[in-house]
Motif scaffolding. Structure first.
Motif, mmCIF file in Angstrom:
data_model
loop_
_atom_site.group_PDB
_atom_site.id
_atom_site.type_symbol
_atom_site.label_atom_id
_atom_site.label_comp_id
_atom_site.label_asym_id
_atom_site.label_seq_id
_atom_site.Cartn_x
_atom_site.Cartn_y
_atom_site.Cartn_z
ATOM 1 N N PRO A 1 14.291 28.891 -49.382
ATOM 2 C CA PRO A 1 14.289 28.039 -50.577
ATOM 3 C C PRO A 1 12.878 27.822 -51.106
ATOM 4 O O PRO A 1 11.954 27.558 -50.332
ATOM 5 C CB PRO A 1 14.917 26.730 -50.074
ATOM 6 N N ARG A 2 12.713 27.918 -52.395
ATOM 7 C CA ARG A 2 11.390 27.754 -53.006
ATOM 8 C C ARG A 2 10.877 26.325 -52.866
ATOM 9 O O ARG A 2 9.671 26.089 -52.860
ATOM 10 C CB ARG A 2 11.449 28.128 -54.488
ATOM 11 N N SER A 3 11.798 25.367 -52.755
ATOM 12 C CA SER A 3 11.425 23.951 -52.742
ATOM 13 C C SER A 3 11.088 23.419 -51.356
ATOM 14 O O SER A 3 10.709 22.255 -51.220
ATOM 15 C CB SER A 3 12.558 23.123 -53.345
ATOM 16 N N THR A 4 11.230 24.238 -50.311
ATOM 17 C CA THR A 4 10.975 23.763 -48.951
ATOM 18 C C THR A 4 9.700 24.357 -48.384
ATOM 19 O O THR A 4 9.234 25.409 -48.811
ATOM 20 C CB THR A 4 12.133 24.134 -47.999
ATOM 21 N N ALA B 1 20.241 28.472 -50.158
ATOM 22 C CA ALA B 1 18.906 28.251 -50.710
ATOM 23 C C ALA B 1 18.987 27.750 -52.146
ATOM 24 O O ALA B 1 18.233 26.857 -52.554
ATOM 25 C CB ALA B 1 18.078 29.540 -50.644
ATOM 26 N N GLY B 2 19.905 28.325 -52.915
ATOM 27 C CA GLY B 2 20.087 27.870 -54.293
ATOM 28 C C GLY B 2 20.545 26.428 -54.360
ATOM 29 O O GLY B 2 20.089 25.664 -55.236
ATOM 30 N N ASP C 1 17.539 24.283 -53.626
ATOM 31 C CA ASP C 1 16.567 24.271 -54.717
ATOM 32 C C ASP C 1 17.048 23.483 -55.933
ATOM 33 O O ASP C 1 16.229 22.898 -56.652
ATOM 34 C CB ASP C 1 16.237 25.706 -55.136
ATOM 35 N N ASP C 2 18.372 23.441 -56.155
ATOM 36 C CA ASP C 2 18.843 22.681 -57.323
ATOM 37 C C ASP C 2 19.150 21.220 -56.984
ATOM 38 O O ASP C 2 19.635 20.466 -57.836
ATOM 39 C CB ASP C 2 20.049 23.371 -57.982
ATOM 40 N N THR D 1 20.289 18.443 -49.357
ATOM 41 C CA THR D 1 19.007 18.054 -48.777
ATOM 42 C C THR D 1 18.974 18.436 -47.303
ATOM 43 O O THR D 1 20.018 18.536 -46.645
ATOM 44 C CB THR D 1 18.761 16.542 -48.919
#
Length: 325
Positions: free
Chosen positions: A125-128, A279-280, A283-284, A288
């Motif tokens: 995931p890009r957010s982690t 992962a999507g 990211d959205d 959590t």
């Protein structure tokens, strides 16, 4: 624990030479693996710790698959692709990836490097960060494959999830809610509000009275405790009990069958396609990731003690590379 130092052909890893308590985990210098065709070499930055890890360490869990020690534990990996073998087309050096390679065969995640088929990994995931990403694979894949592939959950089905605050449980609550189920979560007093915040429609305190005295007419029970007969008795006739190996109980399965309830045992498997979907969702903001504690690799024994306590909210993670960003 001792470590003799490493060079370009070696790495640091946690290896055990016998079954037993946390003291059998030893920090050692071992040969660094090289990727075969269709495989990637991943520099591990973080590795998740799961109940199957300490159970396997003791000679239970996946010990029957791994065989006698020595071996390196761990299946949750988050890191960076260092090199690729011939034929790899999905990943390239420098990619930040996560995965649950080889399960239930040995993956050796408690180490600085692992090799595995490229398609056992997917971009994280890009957010982690790496620690959060390492908390995802085994627990989230277990929850996802149970709900999507085994139960084939349908909107409005009543799903009871035991141990809802744990590693698998906290993902199962969120996935079930995302998939449209009516989510009933069992958790202890200190986790009630938190689990409700994950999306549970009902949160039951299993410490006050048996679950079957609090709820009934349940379509599906996801058994993450094992031997919880009151949870089994919440099922309607024709309902479904799904139990993972670490929670499987013959007594509970027998009770379910006597009540006219279907029983399915479950074992997770590598699934990069599902991990890409997960992962999507991370990211959205749909899902959590809860990390309870982070231990350096050298403190792996302490991490196992904490995991075996059964009181962890979310996941425990080992920091391997010293870079959590």
């Amino acid at each position: 624990m001792t470590n003799e130092g490493t060079n370009e052909n070696t790495m640091t890893a946690v290896r055990q030479h016998s079954f037993g308590g946390p003291e059998v985990l030893a920090l050692e210098t071992v040969e660094r693996p090289s990727p075969l065709p269709t495989e990637v070499l991943v520099r591990v930055h973080a590795a998740g710790v799961n109940p199957v890890d300490w159970k396997t360490r003791e000679g239970m869990g996946m010990a029957g698959v791994l065989g006698e020690p020595p071996f390196i534990l761990g299946w949750d990996v988050a890191g960076v692709v260092e090199a690729v073998g011939y034929g790899v087309t999905t990943l390239a050096p420098g990619d930040r990836v996560y995965g649950m390679p080889w399960f239930p065969r040995a993956a050796g995640a408690y180490a600085e490097y692992v090799t595995a088929p490229a398609r056992h990994f997917t971009p994280m995931p890009r957010s982690t960060d790496f620690v959060q990403a390492a908390a995802v694979p085994l627990a989230a894949l277990t929850a996802w494959q149970v709900l999507v592939d085994t139960v084939r959950i349908e909107p409005a089905q009543r799903v009871l999830i035991t141990a809802a605050a744990g590693g698998v449980g906290h993902f199962a609550v969120q996935f079930a809610k995302h998939l449209g189920a009516h989510v009933i979560a069992a958790a202890g007093p200190r986790n009630q509000e938190w689990v409700a915040g994950l999306g549970a429609d009902e949160v039951l305190d299993y410490t006050t009275k048996p679950l079957d005295e609090q709820v009934g007419d349940v379509d599906v029970v996801i058994d993450l405790v094992g031997g919880d007969l009151p949870a089994v008795r919440t099922l309607r006739r024709g309902g479904l009990l799904v139990s993972v190996p670490s929670a499987a109980s013959r007594e509970a399965a027998d009770a379910a069958e006597a009540l006219g309830v279907r029983v399915k045992l479950f074992l997770v498997e590598p699934d990069s396609t599902a991990l890409a979907t997960i992962a999507g969702l991370i990211d959205d903001g749909t899902v959590t990731v809860e990390v309870a504690r982070v231990f350096p690799l050298a403190q792996v024994a302490d991490a196992h003690v904490a995991m075996a306590s059964g009181r962890t909210r979310g996941k425990i993670v080992l920091s391997v590379g010293g870079d959590e960003a």
